[in-house]
Design a protein around this motif. Structure first.
Motif, PDB file in Angstrom:
ATOM      1  N   PHE A 589      11.289   8.283 -28.757  1.00 42.70           N
ATOM      2  CA  PHE A 589      10.178   7.526 -28.182  1.00 42.70           C
ATOM      3  C   PHE A 589       9.451   8.340 -27.121  1.00 42.70           C
ATOM      4  CE2 PHE A 589       8.746   4.325 -24.942  1.00 42.70           C
ATOM      5  CZ  PHE A 589       7.692   3.817 -25.699  1.00 42.70           C
ATOM      6  N   MET A 590      10.182   8.948 -26.208  1.00 37.48           N
ATOM      7  CA  MET A 590       9.567   9.740 -25.149  1.00 37.48           C
ATOM      8  C   MET A 590      10.468  10.917 -24.794  1.00 37.48           C
ATOM      9  SD  MET A 590       7.871   7.238 -22.280  1.00 37.48           S
ATOM     10  CE  MET A 590       6.359   6.341 -22.596  1.00 37.48           C
ATOM     11  N   ASP A 591       9.859  12.016 -24.405  1.00 43.03           N
ATOM     12  CA  ASP A 591      10.586  13.189 -23.934  1.00 43.03           C
ATOM     13  C   ASP A 591      10.457  13.311 -22.423  1.00 43.03           C
ATOM     14  OD1 ASP A 591      11.356  14.187 -26.522  1.00 43.03           O
ATOM     15  OD2 ASP A 591       9.284  14.846 -26.811  1.00 43.03           O
ATOM     16  N   LYS A 592      11.437  13.986 -21.842  1.00 43.49           N
ATOM     17  CA  LYS A 592      11.373  14.398 -20.430  1.00 43.49           C
ATOM     18  C   LYS A 592      11.104  13.232 -19.477  1.00 43.49           C
ATOM     19  CE  LYS A 592      11.914  18.867 -21.173  1.00 43.49           C
ATOM     20  NZ  LYS A 592      13.085  19.597 -20.637  1.00 43.49           N
ATOM     21  N   VAL A 593      11.827  12.137 -19.665  1.00 44.83           N
ATOM     22  CA  VAL A 593      11.714  11.013 -18.735  1.00 44.83           C
ATOM     23  C   VAL A 593      12.697  11.252 -17.591  1.00 44.83           C
ATOM     24  CG1 VAL A 593      11.977   8.527 -18.425  1.00 44.83           C
ATOM     25  CG2 VAL A 593      11.052   9.436 -20.578  1.00 44.83           C
ATOM     26  N   LYS A 594      12.184  11.436 -16.411  1.00 39.32           N
ATOM     27  CA  LYS A 594      13.047  11.696 -15.267  1.00 39.32           C
ATOM     28  C   LYS A 594      13.860  10.453 -14.914  1.00 39.32           C
ATOM     29  CE  LYS A 594      12.101  16.006 -14.331  1.00 39.32           C
ATOM     30  NZ  LYS A 594      13.176  17.035 -14.451  1.00 39.32           N
ATOM     31  N   ILE A 595      15.053  10.669 -14.442  1.00 44.47           N
ATOM     32  CA  ILE A 595      15.963   9.568 -14.167  1.00 44.47           C
ATOM     33  C   ILE A 595      15.367   8.568 -13.179  1.00 44.47           C
ATOM     34  CG2 ILE A 595      17.182  10.889 -12.381  1.00 44.47           C
ATOM     35  CD1 ILE A 595      18.770   8.372 -14.797  1.00 44.47           C
ATOM     36  N   HIS A 596      14.610   9.059 -12.197  1.00 48.19           N
ATOM     37  CA  HIS A 596      14.040   8.147 -11.203  1.00 48.19           C
ATOM     38  C   HIS A 596      12.841   7.374 -11.747  1.00 48.19           C
ATOM     39  CE1 HIS A 596      11.999  12.095 -10.510  1.00 48.19           C
ATOM     40  NE2 HIS A 596      10.920  11.325 -10.477  1.00 48.19           N
ATOM     41  N   ASP A 597      12.376   7.732 -12.953  1.00 45.79           N
ATOM     42  CA  ASP A 597      11.228   7.037 -13.546  1.00 45.79           C
ATOM     43  C   ASP A 597      11.632   6.055 -14.647  1.00 45.79           C
ATOM     44  OD1 ASP A 597       9.328   8.308 -11.970  1.00 45.79           O
ATOM     45  OD2 ASP A 597       9.135  10.007 -13.350  1.00 45.79           O
ATOM     46  N   LEU A 598      12.906   5.820 -14.811  1.00 41.41           N
ATOM     47  CA  LEU A 598      13.354   4.971 -15.914  1.00 41.41           C
ATOM     48  C   LEU A 598      12.708   3.587 -15.887  1.00 41.41           C
ATOM     49  CD1 LEU A 598      17.183   5.589 -16.430  1.00 41.41           C
ATOM     50  CD2 LEU A 598      15.309   6.048 -18.035  1.00 41.41           C
ATOM     51  N   GLU A 599      12.645   2.987 -14.699  1.00 46.54           N
ATOM     52  CA  GLU A 599      12.086   1.641 -14.602  1.00 46.54           C
ATOM     53  C   GLU A 599      10.636   1.578 -15.068  1.00 46.54           C
ATOM     54  OE1 GLU A 599      15.617   1.495 -11.891  1.00 46.54           O
ATOM     55  OE2 GLU A 599      14.063   2.948 -12.391  1.00 46.54           O
ATOM     56  N   LYS A 600       9.888   2.657 -14.871  1.00 43.39           N
ATOM     57  CA  LYS A 600       8.485   2.667 -15.282  1.00 43.39           C
ATOM     58  C   LYS A 600       8.349   2.507 -16.797  1.00 43.39           C
ATOM     59  CE  LYS A 600       7.027   5.681 -11.465  1.00 43.39           C
ATOM     60  NZ  LYS A 600       6.447   7.000 -11.106  1.00 43.39           N
ATOM     61  N   VAL A 601       9.364   2.942 -17.518  1.00 44.79           N
ATOM     62  CA  VAL A 601       9.357   2.811 -18.976  1.00 44.79           C
ATOM     63  C   VAL A 601      10.058   1.534 -19.418  1.00 44.79           C
ATOM     64  CG1 VAL A 601      10.040   3.891 -21.154  1.00 44.79           C
ATOM     65  CG2 VAL A 601       9.328   5.323 -19.225  1.00 44.79           C
ATOM     66  N   LEU A 602      11.200   1.237 -18.812  1.00 40.78           N
ATOM     67  CA  LEU A 602      12.019   0.123 -19.289  1.00 40.78           C
ATOM     68  C   LEU A 602      11.441  -1.242 -18.921  1.00 40.78           C
ATOM     69  CD1 LEU A 602      15.623   1.466 -18.640  1.00 40.78           C
ATOM     70  CD2 LEU A 602      14.199   1.679 -20.686  1.00 40.78           C
ATOM     71  N   GLU A 603      10.816  -1.361 -17.741  1.00 42.24           N
ATOM     72  CA  GLU A 603      10.268  -2.664 -17.343  1.00 42.24           C
ATOM     73  C   GLU A 603       9.268  -3.214 -18.359  1.00 42.24           C
ATOM     74  OE1 GLU A 603       8.683  -3.160 -13.477  1.00 42.24           O
ATOM     75  OE2 GLU A 603      10.587  -2.743 -12.456  1.00 42.24           O
ATOM     76  N   PRO A 604       8.253  -2.447 -18.735  1.00 31.30           N
ATOM     77  CA  PRO A 604       7.310  -3.007 -19.713  1.00 31.30           C
ATOM     78  C   PRO A 604       7.956  -3.266 -21.073  1.00 31.30           C
ATOM     79  CG  PRO A 604       6.806  -0.701 -19.247  1.00 31.30           C
ATOM     80  CD  PRO A 604       7.796  -1.132 -18.230  1.00 31.30           C
ATOM     81  N   LEU A 605       8.899  -2.426 -21.489  1.00 33.10           N
ATOM     82  CA  LEU A 605       9.549  -2.633 -22.782  1.00 33.10           C
ATOM     83  C   LEU A 605      10.336  -3.933 -22.796  1.00 33.10           C
ATOM     84  CD1 LEU A 605      10.875   0.957 -23.635  1.00 33.10           C
ATOM     85  CD2 LEU A 605       8.798  -0.156 -24.472  1.00 33.10           C
ATOM     86  N   PHE A 606      11.148  -4.155 -21.769  1.00 29.34           N
ATOM     87  CA  PHE A 606      11.970  -5.364 -21.730  1.00 29.34           C
ATOM     88  C   PHE A 606      11.131  -6.612 -21.436  1.00 29.34           C
ATOM     89  CE2 PHE A 606      15.654  -2.412 -20.472  1.00 29.34           C
ATOM     90  CZ  PHE A 606      16.071  -2.308 -21.792  1.00 29.34           C
ATOM     91  N   TYR A 607      10.085  -6.454 -20.634  1.00 24.82           N
ATOM     92  CA  TYR A 607       9.200  -7.584 -20.328  1.00 24.82           C
ATOM     93  C   TYR A 607       8.545  -8.111 -21.607  1.00 24.82           C
ATOM     94  CZ  TYR A 607       5.191 -10.122 -18.369  1.00 24.82           C
ATOM     95  OH  TYR A 607       4.248 -11.078 -18.063  1.00 24.82           O
ATOM     96  N   HIS A 608       8.027  -7.200 -22.423  1.00 23.92           N
ATOM     97  CA  HIS A 608       7.337  -7.632 -23.638  1.00 23.92           C
ATOM     98  C   HIS A 608       8.329  -8.071 -24.713  1.00 23.92           C
ATOM     99  CE1 HIS A 608       3.253  -6.774 -22.354  1.00 23.92           C
ATOM    100  NE2 HIS A 608       3.694  -5.647 -21.801  1.00 23.92           N
ATOM    101  N   TRP A 609       9.530  -7.505 -24.717  1.00 23.36           N
ATOM    102  CA  TRP A 609      10.576  -8.007 -25.626  1.00 23.36           C
ATOM    103  C   TRP A 609      10.895  -9.461 -25.300  1.00 23.36           C
ATOM    104  CZ3 TRP A 609      16.361  -7.647 -24.519  1.00 23.36           C
ATOM    105  CH2 TRP A 609      17.108  -8.139 -25.600  1.00 23.36           C
ATOM    106  N   LYS A 610      10.999  -9.753 -24.015  1.00 21.10           N
ATOM    107  CA  LYS A 610      11.308 -11.116 -23.579  1.00 21.10           C
ATOM    108  C   LYS A 610      10.229 -12.098 -24.056  1.00 21.10           C
ATOM    109  CE  LYS A 610      12.869 -14.441 -20.646  1.00 21.10           C
ATOM    110  NZ  LYS A 610      11.843 -15.469 -20.872  1.00 21.10           N
ATOM    111  N   ARG A 611       8.975 -11.673 -24.037  1.00 15.39           N
ATOM    112  CA  ARG A 611       7.874 -12.593 -24.297  1.00 15.39           C
ATOM    113  C   ARG A 611       7.330 -12.548 -25.721  1.00 15.39           C
ATOM    114  NH1 ARG A 611       8.843 -11.818 -19.497  1.00 15.39           N
ATOM    115  NH2 ARG A 611       8.251 -13.226 -17.790  1.00 15.39           N
ATOM    116  N   LYS A 612       7.546 -11.467 -26.451  1.00  9.21           N
ATOM    117  CA  LYS A 612       6.911 -11.327 -27.758  1.00  9.21           C
ATOM    118  C   LYS A 612       7.896 -11.238 -28.915  1.00  9.21           C
ATOM    119  CE  LYS A 612       2.833  -8.972 -25.836  1.00  9.21           C
ATOM    120  NZ  LYS A 612       1.983  -7.749 -25.886  1.00  9.21           N
TER     121      LYS A 612
END
Length: 694
Positions: A589-612
């Motif tokens: 899905f994505m390359d070179k995601v820094k550990i401190h940036d995980l939430e920037k990717v996971l929040e929208p993914l899980f938010y939209h999973w919850k709703r859609k």
């Protein structure tokens, strides 16, 4: 149980200069050895050490009929090490006798066949501090009471004080010094354990469901796994020569295993060789096999080179096996010609033929797998190159029969076997979750006390957990209580995210690791749980998360709903799209995601999973349905969740000082005060209720 002298019976093979020891010539077996008509002579001085006492060996090596007509096949360095090793002995036997803390390059490759890897702590500065990791071989994950207690002792006396349960149902013992290797190895062997073939270019540990269920299909699957493991165990005695001076410790083999190994009616064997199936060169790379029953995918059946599934009749009597081939996880970053792959159906065989069919598949890989570039040496690349029809046709020549049609199977389900269950014979078993398989500290001490006091055998699961077996009903309450006091809680008190998560050891000892896995996963799981709470997902909801420090895939991240694969320091490649029952490959899905940036990717993914998501739609299925382009768009446009007002207003803090103290502690864990307070309350309630409710 028998103990016999092994060294004497094979001595003639290694001292008679007239014996012809076949080396690499395309690895054609007895039906085509006549093609290797040219021989070369290697004097002892041509080996890595001129001090070798080995006699002159006549080695059959394919050479061009005329000069300049054709060049010898290119071979990897490891193939040459194997050729010159006198069946995985030299130069390891000499290197073990030196005062150096490490062994040379050739010996480092050979000791893998004995079940060990040379390592050093990559975080130490200055001179390298070498040690060795030992891996046991436990078909079906079975561990006797004696062997468990032995491994527990060895971890304290010669290791780093911990035991690690692996994703292939074995132990790993880290931190053993070179000078202690023979003591540790011989102690394992004399406790009826083994490390032979746990690593190296041969069949690895054979998986099977760890549950000690007294059911015909489960018992048959486990017996089949043990028979396959015995069939493909090296026979030349190098292991026992090295560690117990030629004395061989083993159980008597079933006659059907001996018969299948010795059968050469279809040209599978090297005649008059100490290694009738493997020859001098063994296999091109590691080889992995799993056996299971329909529905039970506790073994990640599709990730193996061979996957074997018991097929029973309407009365529950095993009749035969479905066979999958070509699964495998390893790959290399930035080389798209390397890839993870799922096994695919090969066919069905009656139960009496399974050993012959497995042997035919192994020989097909032995004869045709690539030996020039180890990145492409696994069976999956051979099948990807040939296609399943050609592969089946070649295997059938070694099998001597046509495969029958693959039998229809029900849907797979992941089984963890955690908690208390009936075995079916009046006894109970108890599956215990162990984070990343690491048994350490008070947990290690308590497990030993329970296993020793009640004389329990154990099983290791492919999900890095442990099962205590043959427990009397009267022991359930006291065992539950003492386990809970050391943190070994019943599964309903463990975060659901942790229950299915896996990680490889990675840093600091694995030489291949690019970044953290085992040491990093506790914090990552807590951060994922915090994201769940932030976007409104329930505590009971979960996704399968697997993390590896490099792309080799030891924790099988390419089957996860969310896989994190190390691709740089503190950086991960994210994989999405696996299924909870491990039947679908994830994709990058994505390359070179820094550990401190995980939430920037996971929040929208899980938010939209919850709703859609659709009803009961898993996260992996959701990501595949929406598509990665749409998901990336959602990530790029993310401004944070739109949260509904809280339904509950639980006042957790009586005063400002308590709140501020809790808030400061929470910030250290990337949480808010409310999240940390709820976690503390949950853990307290679990600790109080666990023993009482059982």
């Amino acid at each position: 149980m028998t103990t016999t002298s092994f060294g004497a019976s094979n001595a003639a093979v290694f001292t008679d200069p007239t014996i012809q020891i076949h080396t690499f010539h395309g690895l054609k077996s007895t039906t085509s050895l006549a093609l290797a008509r040219h021989v070369r002579f290697f004097a002892p001085s041509s080996s890595p050490s001129s001090s070798s006492s080995y006699p002159l060996l006549v080695r059959a090596v394919s050479t061009p009929a005329k000069p300049g007509v054709a060049a010898e096949p290119k071979r990897s360095k490891v193939e040459i090490f194997k050729e010159h090793s006198n069946y995985i002995r030299y130069p390891l036997n000499e290197e073990l006798l030196t005062d150096a803390p490490n062994i040379n390059e050739a010996a480092t490759q050979l000791i893998k066949f004995h079940g060990s890897y040379q390592q050093y702590n990559r975080e130490d500065r200055g001179q390298r501090s070498y040690s060795f990791m030992l891996r046991t071989k436990n078909p079906c994950g079975k561990v006797s009471n004696q062997l468990y207690l032995t491994m527990d002792d060895l971890a304290d006396q010669f290791g780093i004080g911990t035991l690690r349960l692996t994703t292939r149902q074995t132990f790993q013992l880290h931190g053993v010094l070179k000078k202690d290797l023979k003591t540790v190895m011989s102690t394992i062997i004399r406790s009826m354990g083994s490390t032979l073939g746990a690593c190296g270019d041969l069949n690895r540990n054979v998986l099977a469901p760890a549950a000690p269920l007294v059911r015909k299909d489960y018992l048959f699957a486990q017996q089949t796994a043990e028979n396959i493991a015995a069939l493909l165990t090296p026979q030349s005695g190098f292991y026992y020569d090295m560690w117990v001076d030629g004395e061989k410790f083993m159980s008597a083999e079933p006659p059907e295993v001996v018969e299948a190994r010795n059968d050469n009616s279809h040209g599978t064997n090297f005649e008059d060789s100490p290694e009738p199936i493997y020859g001098t060169q063994f296999l091109p790379r590691k080889f992995k096999i799993a056996v299971t029953v329909p529905v039970d995918n506790s073994v990640d059946i599709l990730t193996n080179d061979i996957g074997v599934v018991v097929i029973s009749d309407a009365e529950g009597e095993p009749q035969g096996f479905n066979i999958y081939v070509g699964g495998g996880m390893g790959r290399t970053h930035r080389q798209e010609t390397t890839f993870p792959r799922l096994g695919e159906p090969l066919g069905y065989v009656p139960k009496e033929d399974i050993l012959y069919a497995v042997k035919a598949i192994v020989v097909t890989q032995r004869e045709n797998g690539r030996r020039d570039d180890r990145k492409y040496s696994r069976l999956k690349y051979l099948i990807s190159s040939w296609g399943i029809e050609k592969f089946r046709s070649v295997v059938e020549q070694y099998y001597g029969k046509k495969f029958k049609s693959f039998r229809e199977l029900p849907e797979w389900k992941f089984e963890s076997y955690l908690g208390w269950h009936e075995q079916g014979d009046g006894h109970l078993y108890c599956g215990l979750h162990v984070d990343s398989g690491r048994i350490a500290g008070q947990m290690k001490k308590t497990l030993r006390e329970v296993i020793e006091k009640y004389n329990l055998d154990v099983r290791i699961t492919p999900n890095q957990n442990i099962i205590l077996t043959n427990i009397r009903n009267a022991w359930k309450r006291p065992i539950t209580t003492v386990l809970a006091q050391s943190g070994l809680l019943q599964p309903r008190y463990v975060d659901p995210l942790n229950l299915t998560a896996m990680a490889c050891p990675a840093m600091p000892l694995c030489p291949l690791a690019i970044t953290e896995a085992e040491r990093g996963i506790p914090d990552i799981l807590k951060r994922v749980r915090a994201v769940f709470e932030k976007v409104g997902l329930k505590y009971s909801e979960s996704v399968v998360i697997r993390i590896t420090g490099c792309p080799n895939g030891c924790a099988r991240p390419y089957m996860a709903e969310l896989g994190l694969v190390g691709d740089g320091p503190n950086s991960y490649q994210l994989w999405l799209g696996g299924k909870p029952n491990q039947t679908s490959l994830a994709r990058t899905f994505m390359d070179k995601v820094k550990i401190h940036d995980l939430e920037k990717v996971l929040e929208p993914l899980f938010y939209h999973w919850k709703r859609k998501r659709h009803s009961k739609e898993s996260f992996g299925d959701f990501t595949n349905r929406l598509g990665f382009e749409k998901l990336k768009e959602l990530v790029e446009k993310w401004d944070g969740p739109v949260l509904a007002p809280a339904r509950y207003n639980l006042k957790l803090f009586a005063d400002k000082d308590t709140f501020e103290a809790m808030d400061n502690l929470a910030r250290l864990q990337n949480k808010n005060a409310h999240q940390l307070a709820m976690e503390v309350v949950r853990n307290y309630v679990a600790a109080q209720q666990n023993g009482r409710n059982e």
